[in-house]
Design an enzyme around this catalytic site. Sequence first.
Site, PDB file in Angstrom:
ATOM      1  CG  ASN A   1       4.694   1.391   7.103  1.00 57.08           C
ATOM      2  OD1 ASN A   1       4.970   0.117   7.279  1.00 57.08           O
ATOM      3  ND2 ASN A   1       5.491   2.111   7.707  1.00 57.08           N
ATOM      4  CD1 TRP A   2      -1.258  -2.146   8.254  1.00 54.69           C
ATOM      5  CD2 TRP A   2      -1.207  -4.351   8.262  1.00 54.69           C
ATOM      6  NE1 TRP A   2      -2.477  -2.565   7.688  1.00 54.69           N
ATOM      7  CE2 TRP A   2      -2.451  -3.801   7.511  1.00 54.69           C
ATOM      8  CE3 TRP A   2      -0.973  -5.620   7.901  1.00 54.69           C
ATOM      9  CZ2 TRP A   2      -3.410  -4.807   7.184  1.00 54.69           C
ATOM     10  CZ3 TRP A   2      -1.986  -6.527   7.578  1.00 54.69           C
ATOM     11  CH2 TRP A   2      -3.249  -6.019   6.890  1.00 54.69           C
ATOM     12  CE  LYS A   3       4.876   3.340  11.062  1.00 54.54           C
ATOM     13  NZ  LYS A   3       5.390   4.359  11.844  1.00 54.54           N
TER      14      LYS A   3
ATOM     15  CG  HIS B   1       9.692   4.212   7.626  1.00 52.22           C
ATOM     16  ND1 HIS B   1       9.877   4.691   8.901  1.00 52.22           N
ATOM     17  CD2 HIS B   1       8.387   4.422   7.286  1.00 52.22           C
ATOM     18  CE1 HIS B   1       8.822   5.156   9.229  1.00 52.22           C
ATOM     19  NE2 HIS B   1       7.743   5.034   8.287  1.00 52.22           N
TER      20      HIS B   1
ATOM     21  CD  GLU C   1       6.852   8.688   6.450  1.00 51.95           C
ATOM     22  OE1 GLU C   1       5.886   8.270   6.800  1.00 51.95           O
ATOM     23  OE2 GLU C   1       7.922   7.787   6.874  1.00 51.95           O
TER      24      GLU C   1
ATOM     25  CB  SER D   1       0.921  12.104  12.765  1.00 47.68           C
ATOM     26  OG  SER D   1       1.651  11.496  13.958  1.00 47.68           O
TER      27      SER D   1
ATOM     28  N   GLY E   1       0.755   5.111   8.803  1.00 44.15           N
ATOM     29  CA  GLY E   1       1.069   3.830   9.723  1.00 44.15           C
ATOM     30  C   GLY E   1       0.055   3.546  10.682  1.00 44.15           C
TER      31      GLY E   1
END
Length: 232
Positions: free
Chosen positions: A9-11, A94, A154, A195, A216
């Site tokens: 998930n590159w955000k 999210h 999450e 993380s 992420g």
Amino acid sequence: MKKPIVVANWKATKTIKETIEWIKSIKSNVENIDDVDIIICPPYTALPITSSLLEDTNLKVGAQDVSKFKKGSYTGEITVEMLDGLVEYCIIGHSERRKHFGETDDDVIEKVRNLLEYSITPILCVSNLDQLDSYLERGKIIVDSAEKIIFVYEPPGAISGGGVYKPNSHEDANDNAGKIGEKLGKKVIILYGGSVNSDNATSFFSKENIDGGLIGQGSTDPNTFLEIINST
Ligand code: PGA
């Protein structure tokens, strides 16, 4: 553990140029991996180039969100119809979307409904067990379609920390993933997110109730992401 799934998930990072460089540097190392499902979720602008560059590989493509609206006067929205044919997966619910954009449980359920209608697999984030109960109470579709959804435990305190949120977080993650599994059934896929990095990935992925990870920060660097994939 079922067949592991690792989701990048590159955000809100990476231009089209950076996307091309990232894929170029990782492609030959991962294109033949078939014992892990790898899903790349770039920003919307990079989705077409990502789909085209990964077309002949085992890597799958996902979006980071979708509109709850199907079509119409909603300036700036990306609808499920626009994602149709471009992605096989889409991250939903999210906690960053709740925090920064006021997304509600009802919005999330609507999005899940839209995605399932177009056979796009929702990657549904769950912050805690109360939130899961709220989803289950509000949306029968979550119960009925649980096996068509990838769930991600999450805990918001763990996200974007660049480290481990507390010393025994992999045990806590395993316990909560197990509790989610008890509510939804043994066949349901449950990932952990928050993380995960190349140092701690093995401790999460080795837990019996965790089927992989939503990554992420650790996915933005191709070498770190490769190490995380190799930790499954
Ligand atoms: P993080 O993000 O790995 O940077 O904590 C995980 C996610 O929320 O996708």
